[in-house]
Design a protein around this motif. Structure first.
Motif, PDB file in Angstrom:
ATOM      1  N   ALA A 204      27.385  38.759  35.272  1.00  0.00           N
ATOM      2  CA  ALA A 204      28.614  39.547  35.437  1.00  0.00           C
ATOM      3  C   ALA A 204      29.726  38.751  36.121  1.00  0.00           C
ATOM      4  O   ALA A 204      29.515  38.133  37.161  1.00  0.00           O
ATOM      5  CB  ALA A 204      28.328  40.812  36.225  1.00  0.00           C
ATOM      6  N   TYR A 205      30.910  38.807  35.519  1.00  0.00           N
ATOM      7  CA  TYR A 205      32.090  38.136  36.080  1.00  0.00           C
ATOM      8  C   TYR A 205      32.460  38.762  37.417  1.00  0.00           C
ATOM      9  O   TYR A 205      32.573  39.977  37.541  1.00  0.00           O
ATOM     10  CB  TYR A 205      33.256  38.255  35.091  1.00  0.00           C
ATOM     11  CG  TYR A 205      34.506  37.556  35.543  1.00  0.00           C
ATOM     12  CD1 TYR A 205      34.524  36.181  35.722  1.00  0.00           C
ATOM     13  CD2 TYR A 205      35.672  38.263  35.794  1.00  0.00           C
ATOM     14  CE1 TYR A 205      35.670  35.520  36.127  1.00  0.00           C
ATOM     15  CE2 TYR A 205      36.831  37.615  36.197  1.00  0.00           C
ATOM     16  CZ  TYR A 205      36.820  36.245  36.365  1.00  0.00           C
ATOM     17  OH  TYR A 205      37.951  35.602  36.775  1.00  0.00           O
ATOM     18  N   GLN A 206      32.637  37.941  38.437  1.00  0.00           N
ATOM     19  CA  GLN A 206      32.941  38.415  39.786  1.00  0.00           C
ATOM     20  C   GLN A 206      34.440  38.438  40.077  1.00  0.00           C
ATOM     21  O   GLN A 206      34.877  39.169  40.938  1.00  0.00           O
ATOM     22  CB  GLN A 206      32.259  37.519  40.832  1.00  0.00           C
ATOM     23  CG  GLN A 206      30.780  37.321  40.614  1.00  0.00           C
ATOM     24  CD  GLN A 206      29.997  38.594  40.808  1.00  0.00           C
ATOM     25  OE1 GLN A 206      30.226  39.324  41.757  1.00  0.00           O
ATOM     26  NE2 GLN A 206      29.092  38.877  39.900  1.00  0.00           N
ATOM     27  N   GLY A 207      35.173  37.593  39.403  1.00  0.00           N
ATOM     28  CA  GLY A 207      36.611  37.481  39.663  1.00  0.00           C
ATOM     29  C   GLY A 207      36.898  36.359  40.631  1.00  0.00           C
ATOM     30  O   GLY A 207      36.146  36.118  41.569  1.00  0.00           O
ATOM     31  N   GLU A 208      37.988  35.647  40.381  1.00  0.00           N
ATOM     32  CA  GLU A 208      38.393  34.548  41.256  1.00  0.00           C
ATOM     33  C   GLU A 208      38.661  35.084  42.664  1.00  0.00           C
ATOM     34  O   GLU A 208      39.357  36.082  42.829  1.00  0.00           O
ATOM     35  CB  GLU A 208      39.654  33.867  40.722  1.00  0.00           C
ATOM     36  CG  GLU A 208      39.470  33.174  39.393  1.00  0.00           C
ATOM     37  CD  GLU A 208      38.609  31.930  39.471  1.00  0.00           C
ATOM     38  OE1 GLU A 208      38.679  31.197  40.480  1.00  0.00           O
ATOM     39  OE2 GLU A 208      37.866  31.692  38.514  1.00  0.00           O
ATOM     40  N   GLY A 209      38.095  34.430  43.653  1.00  0.00           N
ATOM     41  CA  GLY A 209      38.334  34.817  45.041  1.00  0.00           C
ATOM     42  C   GLY A 209      37.551  36.037  45.489  1.00  0.00           C
ATOM     43  O   GLY A 209      37.635  36.444  46.642  1.00  0.00           O
ATOM     44  N   ARG A 210      36.787  36.644  44.604  1.00  0.00           N
ATOM     45  CA  ARG A 210      35.978  37.810  44.977  1.00  0.00           C
ATOM     46  C   ARG A 210      34.495  37.509  44.796  1.00  0.00           C
ATOM     47  O   ARG A 210      33.718  38.389  44.473  1.00  0.00           O
ATOM     48  CB  ARG A 210      36.368  39.029  44.141  1.00  0.00           C
ATOM     49  CG  ARG A 210      37.753  39.527  44.459  1.00  0.00           C
ATOM     50  CD  ARG A 210      38.068  40.791  43.706  1.00  0.00           C
ATOM     51  NE  ARG A 210      38.133  40.495  42.279  1.00  0.00           N
ATOM     52  CZ  ARG A 210      37.730  41.324  41.328  1.00  0.00           C
ATOM     53  NH1 ARG A 210      37.223  42.483  41.623  1.00  0.00           N
ATOM     54  NH2 ARG A 210      37.829  40.984  40.071  1.00  0.00           N
ATOM     55  N   GLY A 211      34.114  36.276  44.977  1.00  0.00           N
ATOM     56  CA  GLY A 211      32.719  35.909  44.838  1.00  0.00           C
ATOM     57  C   GLY A 211      32.480  34.840  43.800  1.00  0.00           C
ATOM     58  O   GLY A 211      31.366  34.418  43.582  1.00  0.00           O
ATOM     59  N   GLU A 212      33.536  34.392  43.161  1.00  0.00           N
ATOM     60  CA  GLU A 212      33.390  33.376  42.126  1.00  0.00           C
ATOM     61  C   GLU A 212      34.384  32.255  42.392  1.00  0.00           C
ATOM     62  O   GLU A 212      35.570  32.502  42.554  1.00  0.00           O
ATOM     63  CB  GLU A 212      33.655  34.007  40.751  1.00  0.00           C
ATOM     64  CG  GLU A 212      33.280  33.116  39.629  1.00  0.00           C
ATOM     65  CD  GLU A 212      32.967  33.884  38.350  1.00  0.00           C
ATOM     66  OE1 GLU A 212      33.216  33.306  37.299  1.00  0.00           O
ATOM     67  OE2 GLU A 212      32.472  35.018  38.394  1.00  0.00           O
ATOM     68  N   ASN A 213      33.861  31.022  42.450  1.00  0.00           N
ATOM     69  CA  ASN A 213      34.709  29.851  42.640  1.00  0.00           C
ATOM     70  C   ASN A 213      35.573  29.970  43.896  1.00  0.00           C
ATOM     71  O   ASN A 213      36.779  29.749  43.853  1.00  0.00           O
ATOM     72  CB  ASN A 213      35.578  29.637  41.390  1.00  0.00           C
ATOM     73  CG  ASN A 213      36.169  28.240  41.347  1.00  0.00           C
ATOM     74  OD1 ASN A 213      35.575  27.291  41.850  1.00  0.00           O
ATOM     75  ND2 ASN A 213      37.340  28.108  40.765  1.00  0.00           N
ATOM     76  N   CYS A 214      34.953  30.351  45.014  1.00  0.00           N
ATOM     77  CA  CYS A 214      35.708  30.532  46.264  1.00  0.00           C
ATOM     78  C   CYS A 214      34.786  30.327  47.465  1.00  0.00           C
ATOM     79  O   CYS A 214      33.605  30.075  47.321  1.00  0.00           O
ATOM     80  CB  CYS A 214      36.316  31.935  46.316  1.00  0.00           C
ATOM     81  SG  CYS A 214      35.091  33.236  46.497  1.00  0.00           S
ATOM     82  N   ILE A 215      35.348  30.448  48.647  1.00  0.00           N
ATOM     83  CA  ILE A 215      34.560  30.473  49.879  1.00  0.00           C
ATOM     84  C   ILE A 215      34.546  31.920  50.359  1.00  0.00           C
ATOM     85  O   ILE A 215      35.595  32.523  50.567  1.00  0.00           O
ATOM     86  CB  ILE A 215      35.160  29.544  50.957  1.00  0.00           C
ATOM     87  CG1 ILE A 215      35.165  28.096  50.446  1.00  0.00           C
ATOM     88  CG2 ILE A 215      34.361  29.660  52.251  1.00  0.00           C
ATOM     89  CD1 ILE A 215      35.847  27.118  51.378  1.00  0.00           C
ATOM     90  N   LEU A 216      33.352  32.493  50.497  1.00  0.00           N
ATOM     91  CA  LEU A 216      33.218  33.889  50.912  1.00  0.00           C
ATOM     92  C   LEU A 216      33.560  34.053  52.388  1.00  0.00           C
ATOM     93  O   LEU A 216      33.509  33.085  53.157  1.00  0.00           O
ATOM     94  CB  LEU A 216      31.782  34.369  50.654  1.00  0.00           C
ATOM     95  CG  LEU A 216      31.332  34.386  49.197  1.00  0.00           C
ATOM     96  CD1 LEU A 216      29.870  34.823  49.110  1.00  0.00           C
ATOM     97  CD2 LEU A 216      32.204  35.302  48.371  1.00  0.00           C
ATOM     98  N   PRO A 217      33.912  35.271  52.835  1.00  0.00           N
ATOM     99  CA  PRO A 217      34.228  35.504  54.251  1.00  0.00           C
ATOM    100  C   PRO A 217      33.113  35.082  55.212  1.00  0.00           C
ATOM    101  O   PRO A 217      33.382  34.687  56.340  1.00  0.00           O
ATOM    102  CB  PRO A 217      34.455  37.019  54.325  1.00  0.00           C
ATOM    103  CG  PRO A 217      34.872  37.405  52.950  1.00  0.00           C
ATOM    104  CD  PRO A 217      34.130  36.474  52.032  1.00  0.00           C
TER     105      PRO A 217
END
Length: 128
Positions: A39-52
């Motif tokens: 499932a696509y998570q969305g940029e910055g919401r769990g995909e291709n980002c650093i999580l909080p």
């Protein structure tokens, strides 16, 4: 409720066809260890980002995110829509044949099943 869903889906597909889209089905096989699940998570919401919490997921994508990326490069971001997957997998889960479909508006000059190339190649195949 189920009949309403089928009706709206049929209307939606008829509208896509009227705008030049055709539906394509395909299967994907993947090793889940390098993906976030399907499932696509969305940029910055769990995909291709650093999580909080500090988890570094830069460069890590979902399978669906990779499919979106491939479709955008293959047909262009505005020439496909309605990507649907038949099942879900979680992070780390592998798949041998996960089936999907997508509506694609073919670019001019692309080969299609209705082109004359099909009859030519079929004729050549029958001569063998």
């Amino acid at each position: 409720c189920q009949q309403y869903t089928r009706l709206t889906s049929s209307i939606s597909m008829a509208l896509r066809r009227a705008h030049g889209f055709a539906r394509y089905a395909f299967s994907v096989t993947y090793h889940g260890a390098v993906h976030l699940g399907i499932a696509y998570q969305g940029e910055g919401r769990g995909e291709n980002c650093i999580l909080p919490d500090g988890t570094d997921l830069r460069g890590v994508r979902s399978v669906e995110g990779r499919i979106h990326q491939a479709l955008s490069s293959l047909v262009g971001p505005s020439n496909y829509e309605n990507l649907q997957v038949s099942s879900r997998t979680d992070r780390g889960v592998h798949a041998l044949k996960n089936t999907c479909h997508v509506d694609i508006r073919p670019r001019k000059g692309w080969w299609s099943a209705s082109s004359s190339d099909t009859s030519t190649s079929n004729e050549n195949d029958s001569d063998r």
